[in-house]
Design an enzyme around this catalytic site. Structure first.
Site, PDB file in Angstrom:
ATOM      1  CE  LYS A   1      89.530  20.386 -35.017  1.00 35.55           C
ATOM      2  NZ  LYS A   1      89.086  20.601 -36.394  1.00 35.55           N
ATOM      3  CG  ASN A   2      88.577  16.409 -37.153  1.00 35.27           C
ATOM      4  OD1 ASN A   2      88.400  17.621 -37.113  1.00 35.27           O
ATOM      5  ND2 ASN A   2      89.785  15.871 -37.266  1.00 35.27           N
TER       6      ASN A   2
ATOM      7  NE  ARG B   1      92.271  22.672 -45.076  1.00 36.30           N
ATOM      8  CZ  ARG B   1      92.000  22.464 -43.791  1.00 36.30           C
ATOM      9  NH1 ARG B   1      92.281  23.375 -42.903  1.00 36.30           N
ATOM     10  NH2 ARG B   1      91.440  21.345 -43.392  1.00 36.30           N
TER      11      ARG B   1
ATOM     12  NE  ARG C   1      88.737  23.292 -45.497  1.00 36.84           N
ATOM     13  CZ  ARG C   1      88.925  23.829 -46.689  1.00 36.84           C
ATOM     14  NH1 ARG C   1      89.220  25.096 -46.809  1.00 36.84           N
ATOM     15  NH2 ARG C   1      88.803  23.104 -47.764  1.00 36.84           N
TER      16      ARG C   1
ATOM     17  CB  ILE D   1      86.101  22.823 -52.127  1.00 39.90           C
ATOM     18  CG1 ILE D   1      85.869  24.046 -53.021  1.00 39.90           C
ATOM     19  CG2 ILE D   1      86.497  23.240 -50.728  1.00 39.90           C
ATOM     20  CD1 ILE D   1      84.575  24.788 -52.658  1.00 39.90           C
ATOM     21  CG  ASP D   2      89.252  19.386 -56.712  1.00 38.85           C
ATOM     22  OD1 ASP D   2      89.841  19.772 -55.686  1.00 38.85           O
ATOM     23  OD2 ASP D   2      89.509  18.307 -57.270  1.00 38.85           O
ATOM     24  CD  GLN D   3      88.077  15.112 -56.116  1.00 33.95           C
ATOM     25  OE1 GLN D   3      87.415  14.091 -56.298  1.00 33.95           O
ATOM     26  NE2 GLN D   3      88.677  15.763 -57.098  1.00 33.95           N
TER      27      GLN D   3
ATOM     28  CB  CYS E   1      94.628  24.924 -40.124  1.00 31.30           C
ATOM     29  SG  CYS E   1      94.206  24.736 -38.386  1.00 31.30           S
TER      30      CYS E   1
ATOM     31  CG  ASP F   1      94.412  16.655 -37.993  1.00 25.64           C
ATOM     32  OD1 ASP F   1      94.946  17.389 -38.835  1.00 25.64           O
ATOM     33  OD2 ASP F   1      93.180  16.638 -37.789  1.00 25.64           O
TER      34      ASP F   1
ATOM     35  NE  ARG G   1      91.143  26.985 -35.574  1.00 25.89           N
ATOM     36  CZ  ARG G   1      90.905  25.868 -36.208  1.00 25.89           C
ATOM     37  NH1 ARG G   1      89.730  25.301 -36.113  1.00 25.89           N
ATOM     38  NH2 ARG G   1      91.837  25.288 -36.932  1.00 25.89           N
TER      39      ARG G   1
END
Ligand code: UD1
Length: 416
Positions: free
Chosen positions: A22-23, A122, A93, A124-126, A117, A305, A396
């Site tokens: 998935k990832n 979570r 995501r 997202i600054d990076q 999830c 995970d 999912r």
């Protein structure tokens, strides 16, 4: 509303074929937007998240054709920057990858709220840091996130923390930028390597993927290619932990053992026999397992995970185990569900102390994808009947999970 009914059964035994990762699949599907020729992507996991990403690509004007169950042809030549696709992106995501891919292809990316999830925020600054370094400006509002750049110029990006998502987005934005981009403190997960391999197959020039420093020389165009997604190490690890928790014997077929080493080392310490062949990992756990300590870390550490599934296995082991969660500090919401089953687990900050014992089936609510897998494992190991509600997150991210668990002997059925 669907639910799963699980009864305590015999130990899980048998072999499961591991599906595509998935990832790896989600960033690679987003990356097809960067290609000016059709791509054929195979070994895609048959899961809702992949369906959602394909739907978003169609919404953006791509032509998506199904070739077989796990293979799609994606032609993004007619793709455009979408109007805010809030409904589509909010459950996924990985839709954040459309920012990097949109920036690389159109000089502009736009998505609605990002879903996925919930691990208690979570950031997202990076991602934003990487876009900004390459010349992009980001606009955040309640409804959408947009990023645009008049021109993308290669740059040095020093990430403050190891982030899979930010590394993916930086690679997608940099691959067609002018000049060289160097990512320091980059994530090195197998899915990052897979994304680099796919992009290189399409004509990109990316070196160092799989290490903490990734060098990307921008190219003007990317062509298409035919590509197969790597197997899913988290799916494989989930079935191996199910074997450990039920004192069974399960082979995960089609997974390179190297990727699972952090897990197989722990399983050996717990007293399981682990057999690693070229592409198959088998766990035999005939007797009760011993507790261990686990620290989650970015790859090649123990994966976050697999943390909930490991806690489920520890809950039915002997002794006191500890699990320190170093990636998502609040990723223990599911523990209250295990408490309902009689588990003795104390969470303090990012650390769970698990006193092994036995579990009793009851009604359970699934809080997120991997927690859902953990509750399923716990339900298989528990005495009596468990009913899992809110099972959508499991579907999912796990391909054919019911069928695969049943094929291992789990007593489990789905009900409306
Ligand atoms: C992470 C995991 C990934 C897992 C996924 C879903 C790691 C390194 N990443 O990926 O294996 O599949 O969750 O469970 O193990 N962070 C920031 N700012 C950012 C981005 C991230 O501070 O802009 C922090 C997060 O709060 C978190 C850590 O970095 O503590 C890792 O986040 P990241 O790798 O980006 O998350 P995912 O890509 O979702």
């Amino acid at each position: 509303m669907k639910r799963l009914i699980v009864h305590h059964g015999s130990p899980l035994r048998g072999a499961v074929p591991v599906g595509g990762s998935k990832n790896a699949a989600l960033p690679i599907l987003a990356a097809t937007l960067l290609c000016e020729e059709p791509c054929i992507i195979g070994n895609l996991p048959v899961i809702r998240d992949v369906e959602r990403m394909l739907t978003i690509l169609i919404h953006m004007g791509c032509t998506v054709e199904r070739i077989d169950r796990a293979t799609y042809r994606i032609d993004s030549r007619e793709a455009v920057v979408p109007a805010t696709p809030d409904k589509l992106t909010q459950d996924l995501r990985a839709s954040s990858y459309l920012l990097g891919a949109g920036l690389g292809r159109f000089g502009e990316g736009r998505i609605g709220k990002i879903g996925g999830c919930d691990f208690g925020g979570r950031p997202i600054d990076q991602h934003i840091k990487a876009f900004a370094a390459l010349g992009g400006s980001v606009c955040l509002s309640e409804e959408e996130i947009t990023v645009c750049a008049p021109a993308l110029i290669g740059a040095r990006v020093d990430f403050d923390t190891v982030s899979v998502g930010a590394t993916v987005n930086a690679m997608l934005a940099a691959v067609r930028a002018k000049g060289e981009t160097v990512l320091f403190h980059a994530a090195s997960e197998p899915h990052i390597v897979d994304l680099a391999r796919f992009l290189n197959r399409c004509g990109a020039d990316i070196r160092g993927a799989g290490t903490g420093v990734i060098r990307i020389r921008g190219v003007e165009h990317l062509h298409g290619c035919t590509y197969g997604i790597i197997p899913d190490m988290i799916e494989a690890g989930t079935y191996l932990l199910a074997a450990a928790a039920t004192r069974g014997a399960v082979s995960a077929r089609g997974i390179p053992p190297d990727q699972l080493r952090p897990l197989t080392e722990k399983l050996r310490q717990m007293g399981a026999d682990v057999d690693c062949e070229e592409n198959t990992v088998t766990v035999f756990a005939a007797s009760p397992l011993r507790a261990v300590s686990v620290d989650t870390r970015p790859y090649p550490g123990f994966p976050t995970d697999l943390q909930p599934q490991m806690v489920a296995a520890l809950a039915v082991s002997q002794g006191v185990g500890t699990v320190r969660e170093n990636v998502w500090h609040k990723r223990f919401r599911y523990v209250e569900e295990l408490h309902k089953m009689g588990a003795s687990i104390r969470v303090f900050d990012n650390r769970a102390t698990v006193v092994g014992g036995s579990l009793t089936g009851t009604s359970l609510n699934v809080p997120d994808l991997r927690a859902g897998a953990a509750l399923l494992i716990a339900a298989c190991a528990a005495e009596g009947e468990s009913v899992l509600f809110g099972i959508e997150p499991i579907m999912r991210g796990y391909e054919d999970i019911l069928y695969k668990m049943q094929s291992l002997g789990a007593d489990i059925r789905e009900e409306e």
